[in-house]
Design a protein around this motif. Structure first.
Motif, short mmCIF file in Angstrom:
data_model
loop_
_atom_site.label_atom_id
_atom_site.label_comp_id
_atom_site.label_asym_id
_atom_site.label_seq_id
_atom_site.Cartn_x
_atom_site.Cartn_y
_atom_site.Cartn_z
N VAL A 140 0.84 -1.46 -0.17
CA VAL A 140 0.07 0.11 -0.09
C VAL A 140 0.84 1.18 0.14
CG1 VAL A 140 -1.71 1.09 1.38
CG2 VAL A 140 -1.98 -1.07 1.13
N ASP A 141 1.92 1.31 0.74
CA ASP A 141 2.65 2.46 0.83
C ASP A 141 3.47 2.71 -0.35
OD1 ASP A 141 1.80 2.82 3.48
OD2 ASP A 141 3.78 2.35 4.44
N GLY A 142 4.00 1.49 -0.89
CA GLY A 142 4.37 1.57 -2.12
C GLY A 142 3.68 2.13 -3.29
N ILE A 143 2.68 2.03 -3.54
CA ILE A 143 1.59 2.35 -4.46
C ILE A 143 1.30 3.75 -4.13
CG2 ILE A 143 -0.72 2.16 -5.34
CD1 ILE A 143 -0.71 -0.78 -4.81
N VAL A 144 1.16 4.33 -3.02
CA VAL A 144 0.99 5.60 -2.64
C VAL A 144 2.24 6.61 -2.93
CG1 VAL A 144 0.54 7.28 -0.66
CG2 VAL A 144 -0.95 5.00 -0.88
N ASP A 145 3.28 6.05 -2.72
CA ASP A 145 4.66 6.71 -2.85
C ASP A 145 4.56 7.04 -4.61
OD1 ASP A 145 5.15 6.86 -0.42
OD2 ASP A 145 6.79 5.13 -0.38
N ALA A 146 4.38 6.05 -5.30
CA ALA A 146 4.26 6.24 -6.67
C ALA A 146 3.17 7.39 -7.30
CB ALA A 146 4.11 4.71 -7.35
N VAL A 147 2.21 7.32 -6.43
CA VAL A 147 1.00 8.22 -7.09
C VAL A 147 1.60 9.72 -6.38
CG1 VAL A 147 -1.22 8.98 -6.47
CG2 VAL A 147 -0.74 6.46 -6.90
N VAL A 148 2.07 9.80 -5.23
CA VAL A 148 2.45 11.02 -4.71
C VAL A 148 3.47 11.75 -5.68
CG1 VAL A 148 3.55 12.36 -2.85
CG2 VAL A 148 1.87 10.69 -2.40
N ALA A 149 4.51 10.72 -6.24
CA ALA A 149 5.45 11.28 -7.10
C ALA A 149 4.73 11.55 -8.42
CB ALA A 149 6.52 10.03 -7.25
N ALA A 150 3.95 10.87 -9.07
CA ALA A 150 3.24 11.24 -10.25
C ALA A 150 2.43 12.52 -10.03
CB ALA A 150 2.37 10.24 -10.41
N VAL A 151 1.83 12.74 -9.09
CA VAL A 151 1.11 14.14 -8.59
C VAL A 151 2.13 15.28 -8.64
CG1 VAL A 151 -0.07 15.37 -7.14
CG2 VAL A 151 -0.78 13.00 -7.63
N GLY A 152 3.31 15.06 -8.11
CA GLY A 152 4.30 16.00 -7.90
C GLY A 152 5.04 16.38 -9.17
N ASP A 153 4.84 15.35 -10.09
CA ASP A 153 5.55 15.58 -11.54
C ASP A 153 4.47 16.02 -12.42
OD1 ASP A 153 7.85 14.84 -13.28
OD2 ASP A 153 6.23 13.54 -13.97
N LYS A 154 3.16 16.16 -12.34
CA LYS A 154 2.26 16.29 -13.12
C LYS A 154 2.60 17.88 -13.93
CE LYS A 154 -2.50 16.78 -14.27
NZ LYS A 154 -3.95 16.74 -13.32
N ALA A 155 2.64 17.87 -15.26
CA ALA A 155 3.26 19.04 -16.19
C ALA A 155 2.52 18.98 -17.41
CB ALA A 155 4.48 19.55 -15.96
N PRO A 156 2.31 19.96 -18.34
CA PRO A 156 1.96 19.75 -19.68
C PRO A 156 2.94 18.96 -20.45
CG PRO A 156 1.52 21.88 -19.15
CD PRO A 156 2.54 21.58 -18.03
N GLY A 157 2.26 18.00 -21.38
CA GLY A 157 3.09 17.12 -22.08
C GLY A 157 2.46 16.53 -23.41
N GLU A 158 3.06 15.58 -24.03
CA GLU A 158 2.28 14.93 -25.02
C GLU A 158 2.29 13.40 -24.79
OE1 GLU A 158 4.94 17.18 -26.17
OE2 GLU A 158 3.31 18.45 -25.81
N ILE A 159 1.34 12.89 -25.50
CA ILE A 159 1.48 11.29 -25.56
C ILE A 159 1.45 10.94 -26.83
CG2 ILE A 159 0.21 9.31 -24.34
CD1 ILE A 159 -1.06 11.06 -22.57
N THR A 160 2.09 9.91 -27.09
CA THR A 160 2.11 9.19 -28.51
C THR A 160 1.87 7.68 -28.40
OG1 THR A 160 4.53 8.65 -28.42
CG2 THR A 160 3.85 10.74 -29.68
N VAL A 161 1.39 7.20 -29.24
CA VAL A 161 0.71 5.48 -29.40
C VAL A 161 1.65 4.90 -30.40
CG1 VAL A 161 -1.27 5.97 -30.64
CG2 VAL A 161 -0.96 3.80 -29.50
N SER A 162 2.23 3.94 -30.51
CA SER A 162 2.77 3.02 -31.49
C SER A 162 2.48 1.51 -31.10
CB SER A 162 4.26 3.26 -31.41
OG SER A 162 4.91 3.20 -30.40
N ARG A 163 2.53 1.09 -32.20
CA ARG A 163 2.51 -0.58 -32.05
C ARG A 163 3.15 -1.47 -32.92
NH1 ARG A 163 -2.50 1.14 -34.30
NH2 ARG A 163 -3.54 1.09 -32.24
N GLY A 164 3.47 -2.60 -32.71
CA GLY A 164 4.43 -3.55 -33.53
C GLY A 164 3.96 -4.99 -32.85
N ASN A 165 4.87 -5.98 -33.28
CA ASN A 165 4.43 -7.20 -32.91
C ASN A 165 5.84 -7.97 -32.48
OD1 ASN A 165 1.62 -7.97 -33.91
ND2 ASN A 165 2.51 -7.05 -35.93
#
Length: 748
Positions: A140-165
């Motif tokens: 539980v603490d590890g997951i919460v730590d990951a979320v807290v880090a992601a919230v603190g890191d939040k900033a504008p950006g772009e997302i791309t998608v790619s696929r292969g086999n």
């Protein structure tokens, strides 16, 4: 001037038609990425994935949670996607995490906009075992730590998608069942596997800061001598390698890479498992049968699978154009990375999500999903072939796959538990004493047994609606369920959703091993088993025996997901229902309890006579020379054994139990590698009583696999930890042990 204005407008119109994306710039999202460690060496626990295994006694690689937070400023939506290195996402753990997040971020995260998915490593303990409260707290603490880090890191950006086999690391482990599917569907997968890898890459200022990869194959290479080690397996190695390579180039921030599962139910990475079919009691797989991708054993095989995953992920992230198809007709990179909203009208897609509950028991399934006429599902139960185990694990001798189990051990157990009380009550008592009390809840209804046929129902499940989620990110659409889905199950659900949503089937993914309500043998609402197609069900392999609602389970799930996904059309705002954890939720209580107030793993740590904590029992050799390349194992290994304490005396996130140090030119020592990273294992064993004045003396054996092309020089192994002395039962004392220096020669 009027003519010039007209000509300019014509040119702009032509350009906008010829380059459709020029006038429709891709949407910018807000993105945040973070990671948290949840490693705990749970001595005495067993794998949450394998049927037969020994207790955990070592650490091969650390376990992490990785969080991806995406916000859509235009639709004012936000989604949290967390990949955890465990057997599954686990719904009770999700509730405990939401409880802590609610206190830190009131009203922000709900069951609908929080997806918790497991990598399905079999090298992790059960995350919700209340008998191991430190495991629960670490997760539980590890997951919460990951979320807290992601919230603190939040900033504008772009997302791309790619696929292969990727076709080189998977094989269908249940071909007998797969071959029963309709020929037209089988032609979609000529290798009997789903090779599709889809990847989201996250960018800021033209620089990649993370990736979220979706692929389906069992990470089950931790077998035999690897059974007893905590390990993130091949999916963890792939993430570890990419993060190690990329984190030096992200302006000091950690690059976050995660590998999530799609339809891995009948896909195994042990591609030679058919040569390892000895299932006699207490048998051991022999690596001479070439079970994995490598002849070196589970660790090397696991690494080989992880290397292939990481290589393809890096290729997708850097792909500039399509590459030729492989020999099976699969294009290796179908398209280069493109913005997830590329080519769509701004505001028409974006980020949206839904959470739903669907009762799949005794439900009518429309002909659209059955491929024939309307059908009805059964009440949930698991079958005898589930007790057999799959063809890639040791399984059990209780039953056989694809067979009549009426006269098997499981068959006799069914008879005994359903017989007269003079027979059934002693059997139930025996199972409860053995810790198998949940297995006494067996079907007694002839109607249920007839409905589940040809599956021989063994365990009736506590009926419960199924929790499922759907979300879309630009043109990509995802369905999230708490099941293991076979290749064909995943494909058929994707095909239905694509038709309903009006998108390409490759733009729809079905994700398994996620947190969600599901029937089980007890009041626990996690762990939903498998879902196979109606044709596969008739074969009664392991996966079919583990499918709850009978022959029409897959069409029923497709119907429920289709109805939920249809609510995404039109982008109506999602509902926001804040979870209210039950006051008696034991996992929440554990998560809220300070670590030093949790039960101790041992009364005290004993020290052998005339020894001290951290003392070296077995030293490395003085020199480790070059190894000839023609030997079977081309690597060099250094081992040392120490007097040690219980590894659960204190949780050590971000720390380690062992390290390799190198002497620098000025005579100082620098750490070059720590336990939990790939190449170091540490194994705790009980010291024989005749050597110890206490009943709980432990040793720790540290083994270092010397990397290729390492700088020659002077090295030493260090073991650290915490122990509880007998003279101070409430006190935990850190310790450190060091070997004498040894020399490592250069390797060609």
């Amino acid at each position: 001037m009027m003519i010039w204005h007209l000509m300019i407008q014509i040119v702009v119109l032509v350009l906008s038609i010829g380059v459709p994306h020029a006038a429709q710039a891709s949407r910018r999202y807000e993105i945040g990425l973070g990671a948290g460690e949840l490693t705990v060496v749970a001595l005495g626990s067993v794998s949450s994935g394998w049927t037969i295994t020994e207790d955990f006694e070592g650490l091969q690689s650390s376990l992490f949670a990785r969080a991806f937070l995406v916000g859509d400023p235009q639709l004012k939506t936000e989604l949290l996607f967390v990949v955890v290195e465990s057997a599954d996402g686990n719904n009770p753990i999700k509730h405990a995490v939401l409880h802590k997040l609610q206190k830190k971020y009131p009203g922000r995260f709900t069951e609908a906009n929080f997806v918790l998915a497991g990598t399905h490593t079999h090298g992790a303990p059960a995350t919700q075992d209340t008998d191991q409260p430190k495991v629960v707290k670490a997760v539980v603490d590890g997951i919460v730590d990951a979320v807290v880090a992601a919230v603190g890191d939040k900033a504008p950006g772009e997302i791309t998608v790619s696929r292969g086999n990727l076709t080189s690391i998977a094989r269908n482990r249940s071909e007998q069942a797969f071959d029963l599917n309709a020929e037209a569907d089988r032609r979609v997968f000529p290798l009997k596997i789903d090779p599709l890898m889809t990847q989201l890459a996250f960018w800021r200022d033209g620089k990649s800061v993370g990736l979220l990869n979706f692929f389906g194959v069992h990470p089950t290479t931790m077998v035999d001598e690897g059974f007893t080690y905590i390990s993130s397996d091949s999916y963890g190695y792939a993430a570890y390698r990419i993060e190690s390579e990329m984190s030096t180039d992200t302006h000091g921030k950690r690059f976050v890479a995660a590998f999530a599962q799609t339809n891995a139910g009948d896909q195994t990475s042990n591609i030679h498992f058919d040569r390892c079919t000895d299932r006699t009691e207490a048998s051991r797989h022999q690596w001479g049968c070439a079970r994995g991708l490598s002849g070196h054993g589970p660790f090397e095989s696991m690494k080989a699978v992880g290397e292939a995953l990481a290589d393809q992920a890096m290729a997708l992230m850097t792909a500039k154009s399509s590459t030729p198809a492989d020999g099976n007709g699969y294009a290796q990179v179908e398209q280069p990375a493109r913005p997830v909203d590329d080519g769509v009208v701004i505001g028409a897609e974006g980020l949206n999500y839904r959470k739903g509950l669907a009762d799949l028991a005794s439900v009518r399934v429309a002909a659209k999903y059955t491929g024939g006429k309307e059908e009805t599902t059964c009440a949930p139960a698991w079958g005898a072939s589930h007790a057999a185990g799959s063809t890639e694990d040791l399984g059990t001798t209780l039953a056989d796959e694809g067979a009549d189990n009426s006269y098997s051990t499981a068959g006799y157990l069914i008879w005994a538990l359903n017989g007269p009380s003079v027979v059934s009550e002693p059997v139930k008592t025996m199972l409860q004493v053995a810790g198998l009390g949940s297995f006494v809840n067996v079907p007694t209804s002839d109607e249920l047994i007839d409905c589940q046929a040809p599956k021989e129902a063994v365990l009736a499940l506590q009926p419960r609606p199924v929790g499922m989620q759907v979300f879309k990110l630009g043109k990509m659409h995802f369905a999230v369920v708490p099941f293991e889905l076979t290749v064909m199950t995943g494909y058929r659900i994707r095909r239905h959703l694509a038709e309903t949503l009006g998108v390409n089937v490759d733009d729809v993914l079905v994700l398994g091993y996620a947190a969600g309500e599901a029937p089980n043998t007890s009041d626990d609402d996690s762990g939903g088993g498998y879902i196979v197609t109606p044709e596969e069900y008739s074969s009664m392999q392991y996966e079919g025996g583990y499918t709850a609602w009978g022959k029409w389970s897959q069409p029923a799930l497709a119907q429920a997901l289709d109805r939920l996904a249809a609510t995404l059309i039109g982008n109506a705002p999602p509902t926001r229902t804040i979870l209210a954890p039950r006051p008696d939720d034991l996992l929440v209580k554990i998560a809220d309890t300070p670590e030093d107030q949790l039960p101790r793993p041992t009364r005290w740590d004993g020290v052998p006579l005339f020894e001290q904590m951290g003392r070296v029992i077995t030293s490395p050799a003085p020199t480790y020379p070059t190894v000839a390349l023609e030997v079977s194992d081309k690597r060099r290994f250094v081992s040392a054994e120490f007097v040690s304490g219980h590894p659960m005396n204190r949780l050590r996130p971000g720390d380690s139990f062992a390290a390799v140090e190198r002497r620098t030119a000025d005579g100082k020592w620098e750490v070059i590698q720590r336990s939990g990273s790939w190449g170091i294992t540490i194994q705790w064993k009980a010291i024989p009583l005749w050597q110890c004045a206490s009943i709980s003396c432990l040793s720790a054996k540290v083994t270092w696999q010397i990397p290729d092309k390492i700088a020659p020089g002077t090295y030493r192994i260090v073991q650290t930890g915490d122990y509880r002395p007998a003279y101070g039962l409430s006190e935990i004392i850190p310790f450190r042990g060091e070997t004498v220096p040894f020399e490592v020669e250069a390797q060609p």
